[in-house]
Design an enzyme around this catalytic site. Sequence first.
Site, PDB file in Angstrom:
ATOM      1  N   PHE A   8      28.410  31.444  29.010  1.00  0.00           N
ATOM      2  CA  PHE A   8      29.072  32.171  29.784  1.00  0.00           C
ATOM      3  C   PHE A   8      27.771  32.842  29.095  1.00  0.00           C
ATOM      4  CE2 PHE A   8      30.633  35.439  31.998  1.00  0.00           C
ATOM      5  CZ  PHE A   8      30.500  34.728  33.728  1.00  0.00           C
ATOM      6  N   HIS A  23      22.694  44.384  35.079  1.00  0.00           N
ATOM      7  CA  HIS A  23      22.899  42.453  35.770  1.00  0.00           C
ATOM      8  C   HIS A  23      21.529  42.026  35.864  1.00  0.00           C
ATOM      9  CE1 HIS A  23      23.744  40.384  38.873  1.00  0.00           C
ATOM     10  NE2 HIS A  23      25.126  40.386  39.194  1.00  0.00           N
ATOM     11  N   GLU A  56      42.807  41.236  32.839  1.00  0.00           N
ATOM     12  CA  GLU A  56      42.584  40.137  34.250  1.00  0.00           C
ATOM     13  C   GLU A  56      43.058  38.873  33.978  1.00  0.00           C
ATOM     14  OE1 GLU A  56      38.589  40.244  36.121  1.00  0.00           O
ATOM     15  OE2 GLU A  56      38.267  38.299  34.971  1.00  0.00           O
ATOM     16  N   ALA A  94      28.258  45.706  46.617  1.00  0.00           N
ATOM     17  CA  ALA A  94      29.510  46.608  46.510  1.00  0.00           C
ATOM     18  C   ALA A  94      29.415  47.339  47.152  1.00  0.00           C
ATOM     19  CB  ALA A  94      30.167  46.246  44.752  1.00  0.00           C
ATOM     20  N   ARG A 154      30.383  42.390  44.469  1.00  0.00           N
ATOM     21  CA  ARG A 154      29.464  41.599  45.014  1.00  0.00           C
ATOM     22  C   ARG A 154      30.046  40.367  45.357  1.00  0.00           C
ATOM     23  NH1 ARG A 154      23.007  39.660  43.996  1.00  0.00           N
ATOM     24  NH2 ARG A 154      24.577  38.547  43.077  1.00  0.00           N
ATOM     25  N   GLY A 155      29.549  40.145  43.733  1.00  0.00           N
ATOM     26  CA  GLY A 155      30.102  38.900  44.020  1.00  0.00           C
ATOM     27  C   GLY A 155      29.693  37.190  43.833  1.00  0.00           C
ATOM     28  N   ASP A 156      29.312  36.778  42.979  1.00  0.00           N
ATOM     29  CA  ASP A 156      27.987  35.789  42.670  1.00  0.00           C
ATOM     30  C   ASP A 156      27.633  34.661  43.574  1.00  0.00           C
ATOM     31  OD1 ASP A 156      27.732  36.513  39.492  1.00  0.00           O
ATOM     32  OD2 ASP A 156      29.475  35.545  38.626  1.00  0.00           O
ATOM     33  N   LYS A 174      28.155  53.518  44.125  1.00  0.00           N
ATOM     34  CA  LYS A 174      28.948  52.855  44.361  1.00  0.00           C
ATOM     35  C   LYS A 174      29.778  54.117  44.148  1.00  0.00           C
ATOM     36  CE  LYS A 174      28.416  48.723  41.621  1.00  0.00           C
ATOM     37  NZ  LYS A 174      28.624  47.812  40.990  1.00  0.00           N
ATOM     38  N   SER A 187      44.882  46.828  30.221  1.00  0.00           N
ATOM     39  CA  SER A 187      44.890  46.177  31.482  1.00  0.00           C
ATOM     40  C   SER A 187      43.825  44.741  31.197  1.00  0.00           C
ATOM     41  CB  SER A 187      43.743  46.991  32.866  1.00  0.00           C
ATOM     42  OG  SER A 187      42.670  46.924  32.636  1.00  0.00           O
ATOM     43  N   HIS A 200      39.710  46.666  29.219  1.00  0.00           N
ATOM     44  CA  HIS A 200      40.394  45.559  30.084  1.00  0.00           C
ATOM     45  C   HIS A 200      39.795  44.242  29.333  1.00  0.00           C
ATOM     46  CE1 HIS A 200      41.038  44.288  34.364  1.00  0.00           C
ATOM     47  NE2 HIS A 200      39.703  43.361  34.332  1.00  0.00           N
TER      48      HIS A 200
END
Length: 305
Positions: free
Chosen positions: A219, A152, A17, A128, A107-109, A168, A15, A269
């Site tokens: 990053f 995380h 992104e 999330a 959830r997102g940053d 989740k 997959s 992915h």
Amino acid sequence: MSRTSPLSPSGINVSFEFFPPKSEKMEENLWRSIERLAPLGPRFVSVTYGAGGSTRERTHSTIERILKETSLTPAAHLTCVDASREDVDAVVRQYWETGVRHFVALRGDSQAGVGGEYVARPDGYRNAVELVAGLKAFADFEISVSAYPEKHPESPDFATDIDLLKRKVDNGATRAITQFFFDNDVYERFVERVRKAGIYIPIVPGIAPIHDFTKIARFSSACGTKIPSWLAERFDGLENDEQTRSHVAAAVCAEQVLDLTSRGISDFHFYTMNRADLVYSICHILGLRAGTAGGETAEGKAEAA
């Protein structure tokens, strides 16, 4: 004596992104990337979603175009950042009406960026776990969520991180896609921890082809991904040699995926960064060939008819 390839076109599932464009030129590049990779027959393609909904409309437009002009299955990213439940539910309803049946729920940053403090809105989904529950309450969506082989950055320990993943899953997540990593032993140990915790959904490795080693190193540092010394050595001295750097990147990434296949993994992915050529080269090394599965563009379907 000929050697049989460890992979066949049907032996691996991929997959891809993409991220939504910020300009007309970037949109052209995005669409070239989609058209380049579509014939490889990805299981789905996901389109990211900016913090605070900063790319919400562009994400939706990209998803809508994928549905109209290709036979690809899109997955829409959805986050909790800086949005009320009412706002998020309205976005979900809009996607449902468009035809989307798969979400990547995050959830997102923080809007301050990776590493910034996340603050949930009092009237919003807090994380999330709640977002997955909200999606499942709306419809029986396919829901992918995130997982972190190296934990995380905001989690105090692995136990907390894995408990969050389990919640989740309990709320309806059907797949986890990992943060990118470069040490396959780290991924394998993580999957062992996850299975011991009673989590049995697929844990799909997130693969990051190295387009720019300096940027990926920066990053990686921010998100807690370790870069092995051997990997840094592969790219040493190639800062001004784009062609060799690309060859090395393809070889490194293919090696990583081939090693994972030897450990029994078949789904991957790819974080494409909207740059298709390197990803296409890697997939070719892995045995994927254009036209062996779905994923034609609308033009291709028309010509076939």
